[in-house]
Design a protein around this motif. Structure first.
Motif, PDB file in Angstrom:
ATOM      1  N   TYR A  18      10.079   3.813  -0.089  1.00  0.00           N
ATOM      2  CA  TYR A  18      11.223   4.666   0.242  1.00  0.00           C
ATOM      3  C   TYR A  18      10.797   6.001   0.846  1.00  0.00           C
ATOM      4  O   TYR A  18      11.644   6.824   1.166  1.00  0.00           O
ATOM      5  CB  TYR A  18      12.094   4.899  -0.991  1.00  0.00           C
ATOM      6  CG  TYR A  18      11.325   5.346  -2.211  1.00  0.00           C
ATOM      7  CD1 TYR A  18      10.927   6.660  -2.361  1.00  0.00           C
ATOM      8  CD2 TYR A  18      10.980   4.433  -3.207  1.00  0.00           C
ATOM      9  CE1 TYR A  18      10.217   7.066  -3.469  1.00  0.00           C
ATOM     10  CE2 TYR A  18      10.266   4.825  -4.321  1.00  0.00           C
ATOM     11  CZ  TYR A  18       9.893   6.148  -4.442  1.00  0.00           C
ATOM     12  OH  TYR A  18       9.185   6.540  -5.531  1.00  0.00           O
ATOM     13  N   LEU A  19       9.499   6.217   0.973  1.00  0.00           N
ATOM     14  CA  LEU A  19       9.057   7.466   1.599  1.00  0.00           C
ATOM     15  C   LEU A  19       8.711   7.199   3.064  1.00  0.00           C
ATOM     16  O   LEU A  19       8.347   6.088   3.437  1.00  0.00           O
ATOM     17  CB  LEU A  19       7.820   8.017   0.881  1.00  0.00           C
ATOM     18  CG  LEU A  19       8.001   8.529  -0.542  1.00  0.00           C
ATOM     19  CD1 LEU A  19       6.679   9.099  -1.058  1.00  0.00           C
ATOM     20  CD2 LEU A  19       9.084   9.592  -0.624  1.00  0.00           C
ATOM     21  N   LYS A  39       5.232  11.218   4.685  1.00  0.00           N
ATOM     22  CA  LYS A  39       5.275  11.586   3.256  1.00  0.00           C
ATOM     23  C   LYS A  39       4.233  10.791   2.481  1.00  0.00           C
ATOM     24  O   LYS A  39       3.579  11.307   1.580  1.00  0.00           O
ATOM     25  CB  LYS A  39       6.667  11.308   2.687  1.00  0.00           C
ATOM     26  CG  LYS A  39       7.611  12.482   2.792  1.00  0.00           C
ATOM     27  CD  LYS A  39       7.808  13.157   1.432  1.00  0.00           C
ATOM     28  CE  LYS A  39       8.357  14.565   1.528  1.00  0.00           C
ATOM     29  NZ  LYS A  39       9.724  14.621   2.035  1.00  0.00           N
ATOM     30  N   ASN A  58       0.794  -1.216   0.000  1.00  0.00           N
ATOM     31  CA  ASN A  58       0.000   0.000   0.000  1.00  0.00           C
ATOM     32  C   ASN A  58       0.825   1.264   0.000  1.00  0.00           C
ATOM     33  O   ASN A  58       0.366   2.303  -0.423  1.00  0.00           O
ATOM     34  CB  ASN A  58      -0.882   0.021   1.235  1.00  0.00           C
ATOM     35  CG  ASN A  58      -2.168  -0.693   0.994  1.00  0.00           C
ATOM     36  OD1 ASN A  58      -2.989  -0.202   0.237  1.00  0.00           O
ATOM     37  ND2 ASN A  58      -2.333  -1.864   1.593  1.00  0.00           N
ATOM     38  N   LEU A  59       2.040   1.149   0.513  1.00  0.00           N
ATOM     39  CA  LEU A  59       2.838   2.346   0.728  1.00  0.00           C
ATOM     40  C   LEU A  59       4.017   2.388  -0.239  1.00  0.00           C
ATOM     41  O   LEU A  59       4.462   1.356  -0.727  1.00  0.00           O
ATOM     42  CB  LEU A  59       3.352   2.373   2.172  1.00  0.00           C
ATOM     43  CG  LEU A  59       2.259   2.239   3.233  1.00  0.00           C
ATOM     44  CD1 LEU A  59       2.880   2.262   4.622  1.00  0.00           C
ATOM     45  CD2 LEU A  59       1.232   3.353   3.102  1.00  0.00           C
ATOM     46  N   ILE A  60       4.481   3.594  -0.478  1.00  0.00           N
ATOM     47  CA  ILE A  60       5.685   3.737  -1.282  1.00  0.00           C
ATOM     48  C   ILE A  60       6.864   3.520  -0.354  1.00  0.00           C
ATOM     49  O   ILE A  60       7.059   4.275   0.597  1.00  0.00           O
ATOM     50  CB  ILE A  60       5.696   5.116  -1.949  1.00  0.00           C
ATOM     51  CG1 ILE A  60       4.518   5.149  -2.926  1.00  0.00           C
ATOM     52  CG2 ILE A  60       7.018   5.365  -2.660  1.00  0.00           C
ATOM     53  CD1 ILE A  60       4.382   6.380  -3.723  1.00  0.00           C
TER      54      ILE A  60
END
Ligand SMILES: Nc1ncnc2c1ncn2[C@@H]1O[C@H](COP(=O)(O)OP(=O)(O)OP(=O)(O)O)[C@@H](O)[C@H]1O
Ligand SMILES: [Mg+2]
Lengths: 412, 237
Positions: free
Chosen positions: B107-108, B112, B103-105
């Motif tokens: 490296y952020l 963020k 669900n998440l990016i």
């Protein structure tokens, strides 16, 4: 936001990104240095001589005469009779004439025999006359005027006594330990070979040559100036009263019966020089462009390869409401960040390198390079690099765009 | 009559009508839904066995996939037939989505990630950080998690962060696909209680997909996907 996203994304792929970045820096450096040196060389050569209408010397190629008399490079030309200088000086078309006598050196710097006309009429750059930072032109036989670089590198100042001996090597065995020459003046920097020249009178050159095996100190004591009348010079620079007389006088000189002479127009000779260099120049440019293209392909390959692992990332962005065009720009921005940083790094690197090597380049090749790269032509090269990188990264960007169009919630 | 239809439209969060979808490269007969209506504020538990098309349906509702035939209306808008970029914008503004996985990016940072969701919507909040802290606290996550990279937290934590992110723009519709797979039973129950409560408070329509029948108890309405779907063949017969 997109910027920071792209930046963080690059940071997350450090290894391949750094390698790509280095390859970009190298290729951009090559391209920029080729362009910069090309432009600067042209400018540096063109500014070396100004306002001289004709150069007269012994017949050889016009390039050879130009290179030897103005740039102090290439093979020495034969000398011409001093009588020819007197005749030309008194020619009705001639406003001024500077005799040049070359062939000697002092600690690796060329020694030029000339007269006071040199300091009043020789011009460089945009018709700029020579100026003194200290002292004045030589007045007597054993006085010398040195260029800015000579003063700086040998640490000479007005009033110093120096040895000037026969021969062009930096070590010469024919001189005496006595130091008969006194420095009468130091010139301001010009960014031309003048900076690297020791100027003495024509008589001084005679004195050096007259008794090569005798101590010059004795020459100083025993010879009267009248006995030092030179019998030859290497070349003569002429300024004419009217530009319309240039070709007429050139013809006259070339057809001279008493002495074998050749007159050249500096501008025309410089042009020939550039035409000759043109081929090499273009070859270098083509090679550096090819290197750039190959590293841009490297960039695009790196981005393409990363797409596989970024499917999920793209799906997340999509579902947050980022349109496919946002994904497209994201990839493009990543490429541009790398290219712009590489341009900055390459520019910095070249400036520093030129700053460090400028003395050596000037001494070795007569090239006076500016460490400042930011000229119109180089900026045009920047623009071309940026456009080329946009074009090459359009492929991975489009790939990302397509996968954005088809990305779904399902994990793959 | 006219005012009646308006009222129905106003009341309806999701309206699926004669929708046919088939994967381009799929060899099955695709999915056909004759009609399905979800009212605003409703909380639906959508279940079905693996491969029954739950995620596919959520993709359609999120507008990531578009139907080959028929229409999907979301909040009264002909969502599935909007222009692609209008649909993207509409999703950013009105729909929160939580995936089954990833669900998440990675490296952020968590913050963020949450800010990114707000960035693409037209509700430009200036207190994203406060709101995020709030949601994370409600979801039983430690506050210092905000500044950790998303790939440095556990899968269960990631799923809860994804919920917080989906809620940040206060969407009218929340689509959640199997978010509890990485949670133990106790955490699952706490999580479900909180999720349904948050949606209740905000009046958010919730479509919650899972094959875990244990979770059914948290929902007033449950729908078995096979009740909605008939295969294309059935339809043709
Ligand atoms: N991108 C795709 N391309 C082609 N076929 C797909 C794709 N995604 C899913 N399918 C097919 O569509 C059908 C439904 O898949 P879907 O992911 O919607 O199931 P699901 O109910 O979510 O299963 P699960 O409970 O395992 O998540 C499956 O037969 C699957 O093979
Ligand atoms: Mg699924």
């Amino acid at each position: 936001m997109l910027m920071s996203l792209a930046w963080n994304s690059l940071k997350s792929r450090k290894k391949s990104v750094i390698l790509t970045f280095l390859s970009l820096v190298i290729s951009i450096s090559v391209l920029l240095s080729v362009e910069h040196i090309r432009l600067q060389a042209k400018e540096s050569f063109n500014r070396t001589i100004s306002d001289v209408d004709l150069i007269v010397g012994a017949p050889s190629g016009q390039l050879n005469l130009l290179l030897y008399s103005v740039f102090r490079m290439g093979s020495p030309t034969n000398n011409i009779n001093f009588e020819s200088y007197k005749v030309l000086k008194n020619n009705p078309h001639v406003e001024w004439a500077i005799p040049l006598s070359l062939g000697d050196s002092h600690h690796g710097f060329r020694v030029l025999g000339t007269n006071d006309q040199y300091f009043t009429h020789f011009k460089y750059g945009n018709k700029t006359a020579l100026t003194f930072s200290h002292g004045e032109p030589f007045q007597s036989v054993f006085e010398a005027v040195i260029g800015a670089d000579v003063a700086k590198q040998l640490n000479y100042k007005v009033g110093d006594e120096v040895v000037i001996a026969h021969g062009t090597g930096s070590t010469s065995f024919t001189h005496h330990d006595d130091s008969p020459f006194t420095i009468s003046g130091v010139l301001n920097p010009t960014g031309t070979p003048v900076d690297k020249t020791v100027h003495v009178s024509l008589q001084a050159i005679e004195a050096i040559h007259l008794h090569p095996l005798h101590p010059t100190g004795q020459v100083k004591e025993h010879l009267a100036e009248e006995e030092l009348i030179p019998d030859s010079v290497t070349a003569i620079m002429l300024g004419l009263k009217s530009k319309f007389a240039i070709f007429k006088l050139q013809r006259e000189v070339n057809n001279n019966k008493n002495d074998k002479l050749m007159a050249i127009l500096p501008g025309v000779a410089l042009n020939e020089l550039w035409q000759m260099m043109g081929t090499i120049e273009n070859l270098l440019r083509i090679i550096s462009i090819l290197i750039l293209i190959s590293s841009l392909f490297g960039l695009s390959t790196m981005l393409l390869a990363s797409m596989q692992q970024r499917q999920n990332e793209i799906a997340v962005l999509r579902v947050l409401g980022a349109g496919p065009h946002v994904i497209f720009s994201l990839v493009l921005i990543e490429a541009l960040i790398l290219v712009v940083l590489a341009i900055i790094a390459a520019t910095g690197m070249i400036s520093v390198t030129i700053g460090l090597l400028s003395d050596w380049l000037a001494a070795q090749f007569g090239l006076f390079l500016s460490a400042n790269l930011l000229q119109v032509e180089v900026i045009q090269v920047y623009v071309v690099i940026v456009i080329a990188s946009i074009v090459t990264s359009a492929l991975p960007a489009y790939d990302a765009y397509k996968s954005a169009l088809h990305s779904t919630l399902s994990a793959r | 009559m006219n005012s009646d239809t308006t009222r129905i439209v106003e009341k309806t969060a999701i309206h699926v009508e004669n929708v046919l979808h088939q994967y381009r490269n799929g060899d099955d007969n695709g999915m056909f839904i004759a009609e399905w209506r979800v009212d605003r504020g409703q909380q639906i538990f959508l279940h079905g066995e693996s491969g029954s098309g739950k995620t596919t349906l959520l993709n359609l509702l999120a507008g990531v996939l578009t139907p080959d035939k028929g229409e999907i209306q979301i909040l009264g808008k002909p969502f599935s037939t909007l222009k692609a970029h209008t649909r993207d914008k509409f999703r950013a503004d009105h729909i929160g989505v939580v995936f089954q996985q990833f669900n998440l990016i990675p490296y952020l940072s968590v913050l963020k990630n949450i800010q990114l969701a707000n960035h693409f919507s037209s509700t430009h909040l200036n207190n994203v950080e406060d709101l995020a802290t709030d949601y994370l606290q409600k979801l039983n996550l430690p506050p210092n998690i905000l500044f950790q990279p998303a790939n440095a937290i556990s899968i269960g934590q990631q799923q809860r962060v994804a919920i917080a992110r989906a809620l940040i723009n206060q969407p009218e519709l929340l689509l959640v696909d199997e978010p509890t797979s990485a949670l133990d039973v106790a955490a699952k129950d706490a999580f479900m209680a909180i999720l349904t409560e948050i949606c209740q408070e905000a009046g958010t329509t919730l479509v919650f997909v899972s094959h875990d029948m244990h979770l059914k108890q948290f929902f007033p309405t449950s729908v078995e996907i096979t009740e909605l779907v008939s295969t294309k063949e059935n339809q043709l017969c």
